[in-house]
Write an enzyme that holds these catalytic residues in place. Sequence first.
Site, PDB file in Angstrom:
ATOM      1  N   HIS A  59      58.349  16.581 -45.930  1.00 32.55           N
ATOM      2  CA  HIS A  59      57.612  16.434 -47.169  1.00 32.55           C
ATOM      3  C   HIS A  59      58.271  17.244 -48.009  1.00 32.55           C
ATOM      4  O   HIS A  59      58.574  18.549 -47.772  1.00 32.55           O
ATOM      5  CB  HIS A  59      56.137  16.538 -47.157  1.00 32.55           C
ATOM      6  CG  HIS A  59      55.672  15.478 -46.172  1.00 32.55           C
ATOM      7  ND1 HIS A  59      54.176  15.256 -46.218  1.00 32.55           N
ATOM      8  CD2 HIS A  59      56.113  14.767 -45.151  1.00 32.55           C
ATOM      9  CE1 HIS A  59      54.033  14.028 -45.212  1.00 32.55           C
ATOM     10  NE2 HIS A  59      54.827  13.778 -44.794  1.00 32.55           N
ATOM     11  N   GLU A  61      56.754  19.332 -50.319  1.00 32.77           N
ATOM     12  CA  GLU A  61      55.966  20.455 -50.498  1.00 32.77           C
ATOM     13  C   GLU A  61      56.306  21.352 -49.334  1.00 32.77           C
ATOM     14  O   GLU A  61      56.726  22.543 -49.642  1.00 32.77           O
ATOM     15  CB  GLU A  61      54.231  20.254 -50.363  1.00 32.77           C
ATOM     16  CG  GLU A  61      53.694  19.157 -51.277  1.00 32.77           C
ATOM     17  CD  GLU A  61      53.803  17.937 -51.057  1.00 32.77           C
ATOM     18  OE1 GLU A  61      53.250  17.197 -51.513  1.00 32.77           O
ATOM     19  OE2 GLU A  61      54.827  17.266 -50.280  1.00 32.77           O
ATOM     20  N   CYS A  89      49.119  16.040 -49.024  1.00 30.73           N
ATOM     21  CA  CYS A  89      48.609  15.404 -47.448  1.00 30.73           C
ATOM     22  C   CYS A  89      47.908  16.321 -46.710  1.00 30.73           C
ATOM     23  O   CYS A  89      48.041  17.629 -47.091  1.00 30.73           O
ATOM     24  CB  CYS A  89      49.589  14.620 -46.664  1.00 30.73           C
ATOM     25  SG  CYS A  89      50.794  15.702 -45.790  1.00 30.73           S
ATOM     26  N   CYS A  92      50.091  18.969 -45.613  1.00 28.49           N
ATOM     27  CA  CYS A  92      50.996  19.898 -46.711  1.00 28.49           C
ATOM     28  C   CYS A  92      49.983  20.874 -47.226  1.00 28.49           C
ATOM     29  O   CYS A  92      50.178  22.020 -47.726  1.00 28.49           O
ATOM     30  CB  CYS A  92      51.712  19.067 -47.755  1.00 28.49           C
ATOM     31  SG  CYS A  92      53.237  18.051 -47.062  1.00 28.49           S
TER      32      CYS A  92
END
Length: 156
Positions: A59, A61, A89, A92
């Site tokens: 991801h 992040e 999410c 993260c």
Amino acid sequence: MDEQAGQIVRFPMALALEQARAASVRGEVPVGAAVLAPDGTLLASAGNQIQALHDASAHAELLAMRAAAARIGSPRLAGCTLVASLEPCPMCAGAASHFRIARLVFGAYDAKGGGVEHGPRLFAQPGCLHRPIVSGGVREAESAALLREFFENRRG
């Protein structure tokens, strides 16, 4: 890694959205992120790379936080700001807590997959190790439109 790394970033959400657009062009879900040092200097930025890296944890992040930590040579990003185009999410958000992010700024809210204002609301849990200051909804409409357009195009 980042051409702009080391520069003061005046509009960090613009950078996160730029990374999200680049991810979309690569066929990735358009999410982008940037990590700023306490003085506003860009440490790292990234867009989703899940498909490219064959890694469900790639991801934006996480990639940005990992790169920022490597850049400063520390597993902690104390005093740093994480800017993301989408509400992080749970994975993260948990990583942001472990990296000791001081401030989290995000664009679109994510009612289905978010972990900050939705879902488990990780930072509100009693066992949360570290709680950043959170500001959501920054350039929300633009962030949401990128996601909506991406998924509309995928459906045909």
